[in-house]
Design an enzyme around this catalytic site. Sequence first.
Site, PDB file in Angstrom:
ATOM      1  N   HIS A   1      -2.323  -4.084   6.565  1.00 43.44           N
ATOM      2  CA  HIS A   1      -1.416  -5.047   6.877  1.00 43.44           C
ATOM      3  C   HIS A   1      -0.020  -4.656   7.585  1.00 43.44           C
ATOM      4  O   HIS A   1       0.496  -5.396   8.420  1.00 43.44           O
ATOM      5  CB  HIS A   1      -0.766  -5.452   5.366  1.00 43.44           C
ATOM      6  CG  HIS A   1       0.202  -6.527   5.249  1.00 43.44           C
ATOM      7  ND1 HIS A   1       1.457  -6.514   5.109  1.00 43.44           N
ATOM      8  CD2 HIS A   1      -0.171  -7.984   5.287  1.00 43.44           C
ATOM      9  CE1 HIS A   1       2.057  -7.831   5.085  1.00 43.44           C
ATOM     10  NE2 HIS A   1       1.022  -8.549   5.251  1.00 43.44           N
ATOM     11  N   CYS A   2       0.159  -3.109   7.469  1.00 44.93           N
ATOM     12  CA  CYS A   2       1.194  -2.614   8.581  1.00 44.93           C
ATOM     13  C   CYS A   2       1.027  -2.958   9.844  1.00 44.93           C
ATOM     14  O   CYS A   2       2.109  -2.866  10.589  1.00 44.93           O
ATOM     15  CB  CYS A   2       1.380  -1.133   8.017  1.00 44.93           C
ATOM     16  SG  CYS A   2       1.623  -0.800   6.293  1.00 44.93           S
TER      17      CYS A   2
END
Length: 344
Positions: free
Chosen positions: A332-333
């Site tokens: 997600h980062c």
Amino acid sequence: MYPTDLNYTMPAEWDAHERTFISWPVQASMVFPENYEAVSAGYAEIIRAIAEFEPVSVVVNPEELEQVQALALGDNVTLLSIRHNDAWLRDNGPTFVKGKDGALAGVNWKFNAWGGKYSPWDLDDEVAPQILEQVQIQRFDAPLVMEGGSIHTDGEGTLLTTEECLLNKNRNPELGREAIEEYVRKYTGTEAIIWLKRGLSGDETDGHVDNIACFAAPGKVIIQVCDDPQDENYGITQENLRILENAVDAKGRKLEIVQIQQPPHRDGEDGRLTLSYLNFYFVNGGIILPVFGGTATETDLLAGQKLAELFPDRRIRTVNGMAVIGEGGNVHCTTQQMPAGEIS
């Protein structure tokens, strides 16, 4: 003029995407530059996985274009020549917002490398404007240091965040809670903010919410929990769980809470690794889920099963979550979604 003045709001991540943006790692900025090849292989795996579901645009430093092109990442992948310092596009990329008529715009937050932890960050602070220029949509410059990983929305006016990050004085020391809330509301269309306390142990982002809790649907939140009282995450997750149990969303609903067991504690070269299944990423028709193997094999399986139950219409596509976590983040980062919509 703020996005809310023009009826723009931040859509949920599970809404249809036009594409995903992701940045290619930069060896000079890595915590462990000697691991560059392994980390690059991890990014390539993530990119190829996402490309099975939707187009991917990869932000690459100009001098590395040929090198990345030679990897043959796939027909669904394009490269964007944009200079950048680091490769966590969730945090320094634009936050896309959408109007009621389907028109898209982008919020350009200020970026200071998670409270000045990694220098330089001047190029990263200029990435969002360049992406928005490339896709030719309206840009709103927000006077607020903010990372995309610190917020999560249900698309219906409710936003999740943590006090540890958003109120941290290394971001916006001159602003108090009310001022920060007001800016968040004006730029994302948020009506209600649910303030969790802290993020996971070892998280150098100062508690990004995308490691600890996220919406699965309006009125439904997933939280990663720990059942070992000796683990620091036990107190952290229990406190956040109590907050969620007592919260209501922008529509006045009590939240349905889904718990996912955390992976076992694991240390890296520089202390505890922030292992989180909630650092998964919604894609069109699927979910990209980091798994960790070894002592986490059982919890890997449980997390995949839980997400498959929650999202029966989505394919759960796993990737090696150990490949990039040593640098401080996960799937997600690395990503930022561009919603499907109209480009004016």
